[in-house]
Write a protein that holds these residues in place. Structure first.
Motif, PDB file in Angstrom:
ATOM      1  N   LYS A 260      -0.983  -6.761  32.543  1.00  0.00           N
ATOM      2  CA  LYS A 260      -1.823  -7.031  31.374  1.00  0.00           C
ATOM      3  C   LYS A 260      -3.220  -6.422  31.541  1.00  0.00           C
ATOM      4  O   LYS A 260      -3.867  -6.046  30.570  1.00  0.00           O
ATOM      5  CB  LYS A 260      -1.951  -8.544  31.161  1.00  0.00           C
ATOM      6  CG  LYS A 260      -1.530  -8.958  29.757  1.00  0.00           C
ATOM      7  CD  LYS A 260      -1.703 -10.444  29.550  1.00  0.00           C
ATOM      8  CE  LYS A 260      -1.911 -10.719  28.064  1.00  0.00           C
ATOM      9  NZ  LYS A 260      -2.103 -12.121  27.772  1.00  0.00           N
ATOM     10  N   VAL A 261      -3.653  -6.300  32.816  1.00  0.00           N
ATOM     11  CA  VAL A 261      -4.970  -5.721  33.087  1.00  0.00           C
ATOM     12  C   VAL A 261      -5.027  -4.288  32.565  1.00  0.00           C
ATOM     13  O   VAL A 261      -6.059  -3.817  32.098  1.00  0.00           O
ATOM     14  CB  VAL A 261      -5.285  -5.771  34.600  1.00  0.00           C
ATOM     15  CG1 VAL A 261      -6.537  -4.992  34.929  1.00  0.00           C
ATOM     16  CG2 VAL A 261      -5.406  -7.218  35.054  1.00  0.00           C
ATOM     17  N   LEU A 262      -3.882  -3.582  32.636  1.00  0.00           N
ATOM     18  CA  LEU A 262      -3.839  -2.201  32.155  1.00  0.00           C
ATOM     19  C   LEU A 262      -3.508  -2.130  30.660  1.00  0.00           C
ATOM     20  O   LEU A 262      -3.315  -1.055  30.114  1.00  0.00           O
ATOM     21  CB  LEU A 262      -2.810  -1.397  32.936  1.00  0.00           C
ATOM     22  CG  LEU A 262      -3.184  -1.053  34.378  1.00  0.00           C
ATOM     23  CD1 LEU A 262      -2.146  -0.139  34.977  1.00  0.00           C
ATOM     24  CD2 LEU A 262      -4.560  -0.376  34.432  1.00  0.00           C
ATOM     25  N   GLY A 263      -3.412  -3.284  30.001  1.00  0.00           N
ATOM     26  CA  GLY A 263      -3.108  -3.289  28.568  1.00  0.00           C
ATOM     27  C   GLY A 263      -1.664  -2.945  28.279  1.00  0.00           C
ATOM     28  O   GLY A 263      -1.322  -2.553  27.168  1.00  0.00           O
ATOM     29  N   LEU A 264      -0.792  -3.108  29.270  1.00  0.00           N
ATOM     30  CA  LEU A 264       0.605  -2.698  29.074  1.00  0.00           C
ATOM     31  C   LEU A 264       1.328  -3.540  28.039  1.00  0.00           C
ATOM     32  O   LEU A 264       2.326  -3.115  27.470  1.00  0.00           O
ATOM     33  CB  LEU A 264       1.367  -2.725  30.401  1.00  0.00           C
ATOM     34  CG  LEU A 264       1.147  -1.487  31.268  1.00  0.00           C
ATOM     35  CD1 LEU A 264       1.909  -1.600  32.582  1.00  0.00           C
ATOM     36  CD2 LEU A 264       1.572  -0.226  30.530  1.00  0.00           C
ATOM     37  N   ASP A 265       0.811  -4.761  27.771  1.00  0.00           N
ATOM     38  CA  ASP A 265       1.444  -5.583  26.736  1.00  0.00           C
ATOM     39  C   ASP A 265       1.148  -5.035  25.344  1.00  0.00           C
ATOM     40  O   ASP A 265       1.835  -5.368  24.387  1.00  0.00           O
ATOM     41  CB  ASP A 265       0.974  -7.042  26.852  1.00  0.00           C
ATOM     42  CG  ASP A 265      -0.537  -7.149  26.738  1.00  0.00           C
ATOM     43  OD1 ASP A 265      -1.226  -6.298  27.331  1.00  0.00           O
ATOM     44  OD2 ASP A 265      -1.025  -8.059  26.057  1.00  0.00           O
ATOM     45  N   ALA A 266       0.116  -4.176  25.232  1.00  0.00           N
ATOM     46  CA  ALA A 266      -0.203  -3.572  23.938  1.00  0.00           C
ATOM     47  C   ALA A 266       0.507  -2.226  23.770  1.00  0.00           C
ATOM     48  O   ALA A 266       0.415  -1.604  22.720  1.00  0.00           O
ATOM     49  CB  ALA A 266      -1.709  -3.385  23.798  1.00  0.00           C
ATOM     50  N   ALA A 267       1.214  -1.787  24.814  1.00  0.00           N
ATOM     51  CA  ALA A 267       1.855  -0.475  24.765  1.00  0.00           C
ATOM     52  C   ALA A 267       3.122  -0.424  23.903  1.00  0.00           C
ATOM     53  O   ALA A 267       3.330   0.562  23.197  1.00  0.00           O
ATOM     54  CB  ALA A 267       2.152   0.005  26.187  1.00  0.00           C
TER      55      ALA A 267
ATOM     56  N   PRO B  73       4.145  -1.765  20.958  1.00  0.00           N
ATOM     57  CA  PRO B  73       4.014  -1.431  19.533  1.00  0.00           C
ATOM     58  C   PRO B  73       3.640   0.037  19.318  1.00  0.00           C
ATOM     59  O   PRO B  73       4.132   0.677  18.382  1.00  0.00           O
ATOM     60  CB  PRO B  73       2.879  -2.354  19.051  1.00  0.00           C
ATOM     61  CG  PRO B  73       2.841  -3.460  20.032  1.00  0.00           C
ATOM     62  CD  PRO B  73       3.266  -2.880  21.336  1.00  0.00           C
ATOM     63  N   ALA B  74       2.794   0.566  20.191  1.00  0.00           N
ATOM     64  CA  ALA B  74       2.399   1.976  20.068  1.00  0.00           C
ATOM     65  C   ALA B  74       3.610   2.875  20.304  1.00  0.00           C
ATOM     66  O   ALA B  74       3.789   3.891  19.631  1.00  0.00           O
ATOM     67  CB  ALA B  74       1.288   2.303  21.064  1.00  0.00           C
TER      68      ALA B  74
END
Lengths: 220, 100
Positions: A156-163, A165-166
């Motif tokens: 989550k620190v690398l924002g992988l949970d936002a990856a 949808p992209a």
């Protein structure tokens, strides 16, 4: 068969494969971040070998859905490959064990490369060249992404949970070049979000799949 | 449980490819099938974008992922390659979490 055109095909195939390999890195990363093991992640890239379906399965699991809801979404997304197979069957005419082998390569990229050629021999060449190159780079990318992510303590620190949808958006965008698909996409997203609080995770996808199938079937 | 789902889904996807190459053409040549099947990925991918951006499990939740999606849409409109779209979205979420 002209050497010049086979060379051009090979160059295009490698270009597609390298781009997909980079994309596969993000698949490996998202899959491990979703909680799948490295072996499971690699099995998906070897056996499933169809990007949209792979992302769908790990996306549903990562969002807390059951693996079976993810599996159904993956299979539904993979249904288009059956249509590609029909288009390719007359071109490839694969027999016996070759058919088992050729089938694994029936995906978006190989179909696009194969049917773009006028000469059937070049079409077959384009299919297998793209298939081989993509398979190698897709699996190498998956492995790299999976191992790199396992080395990180909190994805989550690398924002992988936002990856995810992209990733889905990048897969979706090329299909939205007309008004109807765009309207379908927006309606599908709205319906999925609207039903989400009332059904188990992953099920909104199935609701949307049924609705769009009914729409497609009865539309004029 | 995860293993079973992974194996079954993988074999199902392979089976769909093999079916296309093997089944008699007229089975799937039906006009309605031809029109309907290409719509399924569009609807499913869009539904995945929506649910994975605005929900966690069964709860709707608005957070940094929405900003990531806006960045991803901008990247797609600028015709950025796949990996750039994904990396831009992830980096946006990571940076916003650092600052907020």
């Amino acid at each position: 068969m002209q050497t010049e055109s086979t060379r051009g095909i090979l160059r295009d195939a490698l270009g597609i494969a390298v781009a997909s390999g980079a994309y596969a890195i993000s698949f490996g990363a998202i899959s491990v971040a979703a909680g799948l093991s490295i072996t499971q992640t690699c099995l998906l890239s070897v056996v499933m070998f169809t990007g949209g379906s792979q992302f769908a399965l790990v996306g549903v699991v990562g969002a807390g859905g059951s693996v079976w809801a993810g599996a159904v979404a993956a299979a539904l997304l993979g249904s288009r490959n059956a249509l590609y197979g029909i288009r390719l069957a007359s071109l490839l005419k694969p027999r016996g064990w070759r058919r088992l082998f050729a089938a694994q390569f029936v995906i978006d990229e190989t179909t696009a490369m194969a049917i773009a050629r006028d000469d059937p021999r070049l079409g077959r060449y384009a299919f297998y060249a793209t298939g081989f190159a993509l398979f190698v780079f897709w699996n190498a990318g998956t492995l790299i992404g999976a191992f790199a992510t396992q080395a990180i303590s909190d994805p989550k620190v690398l924002g992988l949970d936002a990856a995810p949808p992209a990733a889905f958006l990048a897969l979706l965008a090329p299909r939205l070049r007309a008004r109807e698909p765009l309207a379908i996409a927006i309606a599908a997203a709205v319906v999925a979000i609207a039903v989400l609080p009332f059904v188990p995770a992953g099920v909104p996808l199935l609701v949307v799949a049924v609705l769009v199938a009914v729409y497609g079937w009865f539309r004029r | 449980m995860t293993w079973a789902g992974v194996v079954v889904a993988s074999l199902a996807c392979y089976g769909l490819k093999l079916a296309g190459l093997s089944l008699p053409e007229r089975w799937l040549q039906n006009q309605r099938v031809q029109r309907t099947v290409p719509l399924i990925p569009i609807a499913l991918l869009a539904a995945l974008v929506g649910t994975q951006t605005f929900a966690i499990g069964q709860h709707l939740q608005l957070d940094v992922r929405a900003v990531s999606l806006v960045v991803a849409i901008a990247a797609v409109l600028l015709r950025a390659p796949f990996l750039v779209v994904v990396a831009a979205a992830a980096a946006t979420a990571a940076l916003l979490r650092l600052w907020l």
